[in-house]
Design a protein around this motif. Sequence first.
Motif, PDB file in Angstrom:
ATOM      1  N   GLU A  42       0.835  -1.191   0.000  1.00 43.68           N
ATOM      2  CA  GLU A  42       0.000   0.000   0.000  1.00 43.68           C
ATOM      3  C   GLU A  42       0.876   1.249   0.000  1.00 43.68           C
ATOM      4  OE1 GLU A  42      -2.592  -0.056   3.315  1.00 43.68           O
ATOM      5  OE2 GLU A  42      -3.752  -1.780   2.606  1.00 43.68           O
ATOM      6  N   SER A  43       0.325   2.323  -0.508  1.00 43.44           N
ATOM      7  CA  SER A  43       1.062   3.590  -0.564  1.00 43.44           C
ATOM      8  C   SER A  43       0.900   4.345   0.746  1.00 43.44           C
ATOM      9  CB  SER A  43       0.557   4.429  -1.738  1.00 43.44           C
ATOM     10  OG  SER A  43       0.713   3.737  -2.951  1.00 43.44           O
ATOM     11  N   THR A  44       1.366   3.729   1.830  1.00 45.74           N
ATOM     12  CA  THR A  44       1.322   4.360   3.140  1.00 45.74           C
ATOM     13  C   THR A  44       2.688   4.225   3.806  1.00 45.74           C
ATOM     14  OG1 THR A  44       0.661   2.366   4.349  1.00 45.74           O
ATOM     15  CG2 THR A  44      -1.103   3.704   3.389  1.00 45.74           C
ATOM     16  N   ILE A  45       2.976   5.148   4.675  1.00 47.13           N
ATOM     17  CA  ILE A  45       4.240   5.085   5.410  1.00 47.13           C
ATOM     18  C   ILE A  45       4.258   3.860   6.319  1.00 47.13           C
ATOM     19  CG2 ILE A  45       5.678   6.270   7.117  1.00 47.13           C
ATOM     20  CD1 ILE A  45       4.739   8.921   5.873  1.00 47.13           C
ATOM     21  N   GLU A  46       3.115   3.521   6.892  1.00 45.13           N
ATOM     22  CA  GLU A  46       3.041   2.330   7.738  1.00 45.13           C
ATOM     23  C   GLU A  46       3.395   1.072   6.945  1.00 45.13           C
ATOM     24  OE1 GLU A  46      -0.153  -0.030  10.648  1.00 45.13           O
ATOM     25  OE2 GLU A  46      -0.821   1.609   9.333  1.00 45.13           O
ATOM     26  N   ILE A  60       9.908  -2.955   4.539  1.00 43.47           N
ATOM     27  CA  ILE A  60      11.327  -2.815   4.221  1.00 43.47           C
ATOM     28  C   ILE A  60      12.186  -3.406   5.333  1.00 43.47           C
ATOM     29  CG2 ILE A  60      13.211  -1.194   3.740  1.00 43.47           C
ATOM     30  CD1 ILE A  60      11.239   0.622   2.387  1.00 43.47           C
ATOM     31  N   ASP A  61      12.970  -4.422   4.953  1.00 44.64           N
ATOM     32  CA  ASP A  61      13.932  -5.024   5.869  1.00 44.64           C
ATOM     33  C   ASP A  61      15.201  -5.343   5.077  1.00 44.64           C
ATOM     34  OD1 ASP A  61      13.426  -7.377   4.421  1.00 44.64           O
ATOM     35  OD2 ASP A  61      11.975  -8.100   5.883  1.00 44.64           O
ATOM     36  N   ASP A  62      16.090  -6.103   5.678  1.00 45.23           N
ATOM     37  CA  ASP A  62      17.385  -6.345   5.045  1.00 45.23           C
ATOM     38  C   ASP A  62      17.319  -7.291   3.844  1.00 45.23           C
ATOM     39  OD1 ASP A  62      18.539  -4.656   6.847  1.00 45.23           O
ATOM     40  OD2 ASP A  62      19.316  -6.237   8.158  1.00 45.23           O
ATOM     41  N   SER A  63      16.156  -7.886   3.587  1.00 49.70           N
ATOM     42  CA  SER A  63      16.014  -8.747   2.411  1.00 49.70           C
ATOM     43  C   SER A  63      15.617  -7.964   1.158  1.00 49.70           C
ATOM     44  CB  SER A  63      14.974  -9.829   2.668  1.00 49.70           C
ATOM     45  OG  SER A  63      13.670  -9.283   2.741  1.00 49.70           O
ATOM     46  N   VAL A  64      15.307  -6.684   1.321  1.00 48.52           N
ATOM     47  CA  VAL A  64      14.818  -5.866   0.201  1.00 48.52           C
ATOM     48  C   VAL A  64      15.998  -5.299  -0.579  1.00 48.52           C
ATOM     49  CG1 VAL A  64      13.513  -3.803  -0.449  1.00 48.52           C
ATOM     50  CG2 VAL A  64      12.668  -5.312   1.358  1.00 48.52           C
ATOM     51  N   ALA A  65      16.002  -5.564  -1.877  1.00 49.10           N
ATOM     52  CA  ALA A  65      17.044  -5.035  -2.752  1.00 49.10           C
ATOM     53  C   ALA A  65      16.701  -3.651  -3.270  1.00 49.10           C
ATOM     54  CB  ALA A  65      17.275  -5.980  -3.942  1.00 49.10           C
ATOM     55  N   ALA A  66      15.405  -3.389  -3.497  1.00 49.39           N
ATOM     56  CA  ALA A  66      15.020  -2.094  -4.066  1.00 49.39           C
ATOM     57  C   ALA A  66      13.546  -1.826  -3.845  1.00 49.39           C
ATOM     58  CB  ALA A  66      15.320  -2.048  -5.560  1.00 49.39           C
ATOM     59  N   LEU A  67      13.221  -0.553  -3.791  1.00 48.55           N
ATOM     60  CA  LEU A  67      11.850  -0.074  -3.788  1.00 48.55           C
ATOM     61  C   LEU A  67      11.657   0.799  -5.018  1.00 48.55           C
ATOM     62  CD1 LEU A  67       9.035   0.674  -2.504  1.00 48.55           C
ATOM     63  CD2 LEU A  67      10.256   2.532  -1.326  1.00 48.55           C
ATOM     64  N   PHE A  68      10.638   0.472  -5.830  1.00 51.19           N
ATOM     65  CA  PHE A  68      10.274   1.291  -6.988  1.00 51.19           C
ATOM     66  C   PHE A  68       9.072   2.154  -6.623  1.00 51.19           C
ATOM     67  CE2 PHE A  68      12.889  -1.705  -9.126  1.00 51.19           C
ATOM     68  CZ  PHE A  68      13.264  -1.145 -10.350  1.00 51.19           C
ATOM     69  N   VAL A  69       9.103   3.415  -7.021  1.00 54.07           N
ATOM     70  CA  VAL A  69       8.005   4.312  -6.673  1.00 54.07           C
ATOM     71  C   VAL A  69       7.874   5.416  -7.717  1.00 54.07           C
ATOM     72  CG1 VAL A  69       9.518   5.689  -5.192  1.00 54.07           C
ATOM     73  CG2 VAL A  69       7.048   5.772  -4.843  1.00 54.07           C
ATOM     74  N   GLU A  94      10.149  10.882   1.664  1.00 55.14           N
ATOM     75  CA  GLU A  94      11.161  11.076   2.707  1.00 55.14           C
ATOM     76  C   GLU A  94      11.304   9.804   3.549  1.00 55.14           C
ATOM     77  OE1 GLU A  94       9.130  15.184   2.211  1.00 55.14           O
ATOM     78  OE2 GLU A  94       8.698  13.060   1.844  1.00 55.14           O
ATOM     79  N   ALA A  95      10.186   9.182   3.898  1.00 51.10           N
ATOM     80  CA  ALA A  95      10.249   7.939   4.663  1.00 51.10           C
ATOM     81  C   ALA A  95      10.865   6.817   3.841  1.00 51.10           C
ATOM     82  CB  ALA A  95       8.842   7.541   5.121  1.00 51.10           C
ATOM     83  N   ALA A  96      10.531   6.780   2.563  1.00 48.88           N
ATOM     84  CA  ALA A  96      11.107   5.756   1.681  1.00 48.88           C
ATOM     85  C   ALA A  96      12.615   5.908   1.592  1.00 48.88           C
ATOM     86  CB  ALA A  96      10.483   5.865   0.297  1.00 48.88           C
ATOM     87  N   ARG A  97      13.087   7.142   1.511  1.00 48.56           N
ATOM     88  CA  ARG A  97      14.538   7.357   1.450  1.00 48.56           C
ATOM     89  C   ARG A  97      15.204   6.928   2.750  1.00 48.56           C
ATOM     90  NH1 ARG A  97      18.610   7.055  -1.763  1.00 48.56           N
ATOM     91  NH2 ARG A  97      18.256   5.157  -0.536  1.00 48.56           N
ATOM     92  N   ARG A  98      14.626   7.276   3.859  1.00 49.23           N
ATOM     93  CA  ARG A  98      15.219   6.931   5.157  1.00 49.23           C
ATOM     94  C   ARG A  98      15.268   5.417   5.351  1.00 49.23           C
ATOM     95  NH1 ARG A  98      12.538   5.730   9.646  1.00 49.23           N
ATOM     96  NH2 ARG A  98      10.592   6.681   8.872  1.00 49.23           N
ATOM     97  N   LEU A  99      14.174   4.753   5.070  1.00 54.08           N
ATOM     98  CA  LEU A  99      14.093   3.316   5.328  1.00 54.08           C
ATOM     99  C   LEU A  99      14.953   2.502   4.366  1.00 54.08           C
ATOM    100  CD1 LEU A  99      10.265   3.204   6.009  1.00 54.08           C
ATOM    101  CD2 LEU A  99      12.053   2.621   7.668  1.00 54.08           C
TER     102      LEU A  99
END
Length: 394
Positions: free
Chosen positions: A168-172, A178-187, A205-210
């Motif tokens: 979902e498109s939410t910060i929650e 997002i954890d250490d198994s994630v290679a990339a987030l597309f948005v 901003e949250a996506a960049r931080r996480l």
Amino acid sequence: MNEWKQRVETDMMRTFAMTQALFVRGEGCWVEDGAGKRYLDFLGGIAVNALGHAHPVMVEAISRQAATLIHVSNYFSTPPQLELAERLKRLTGAGESGRAYFCNSGTEANEAAFKLARLNKGPHGTKYKILSLENSFHGRTMGSLALTGKPALHAGFEPLPGNVEYIESTIEALENAIDDSVAALFVEPIKGEAGVVDLPDGFLEAARRLTAEHGALLIVDEIQTGAGRTGSWFGFQRAGIVPDAITLAKGIGGGVPIGALVTFGHASELFSPGQHGSTFGGNPLATATANAVLGEIEDAGLVENARVRGEQLRALIAAIDSPLILETRGAGLLVGIGLAKPVAPAVVRAALELGLVINAPNDRSIRLAPPLIIGEAELAEFDSRFRAALAAAA
């Protein structure tokens, strides 16, 4: 059936619905059909025709380059290609560590980005998951389709490339996924094909931080939002962040097919020779045109024009007293209009009859993406014709 429609029906692959008109020429913000009827173009080839139609800067650049050198393959470099790479590094803020890869479309740019994400395996090779957003759109080829969070578009083409999850498109949802198994987030900074839908405040901003915390790449799809469309050069800049990579196409070529992947920082070192390529990518005709388009956007102040005219456009829409209009969305000259009833296709048809080109990404949304050169005269024409189209479809 019109003769040209019969030709479409018998000669063209049935991958699209029947086309709506036969356009034969254009100038500025206007196009003309074979019968001589003129239409105000407020779709701009789906956010492509940044300078409108037959802009003299583009005509001159294409003519000059076509008379000099069109294609040499990717075994060789050309001055327009190197100039465009430097220009994109400057405009995006990628800086000295940035790199550019050129292809021919947005879907190809996202294919390259998909492969870039696969290369981000982490120091122990444990990164395998790619995240994308629900209701997102990243293209129609198999890799870019796998990134696209629209299950209806997947039908008939499974199995798609794996290990892609939609959130979902939410910060929650970001925080949970997002954890250490994630290679990339597309948005996408704004979901264009979903009906020009904004992300929640603080999402990028949250996506960049996480992603930074977990060593994942943040890859921003700027195919619709780039090249000044949103009133900033690129949509991510409105959030004040620096991604790891962005994908580009549409407006950077002004109508000539071109796509690009621009990387930042350590992401620039992930590809090695032989891992990706394109015969036509970065050819001198396309890159010379893109240089001319981006140069004119910069020289003519069209990024600021997109911001100002976008505000005026949304104000015009807000002033329309129609029960059909619920809201406006988007930024700059990428505008979505949310409707109270599922009549968007009827509004589009009525508008076309009235000489106005707009688009319905879904039954309840109108999308506007006019050339960045529009002024007060075009806004006044839009206001008159769109009001009439709403009334006809009500």
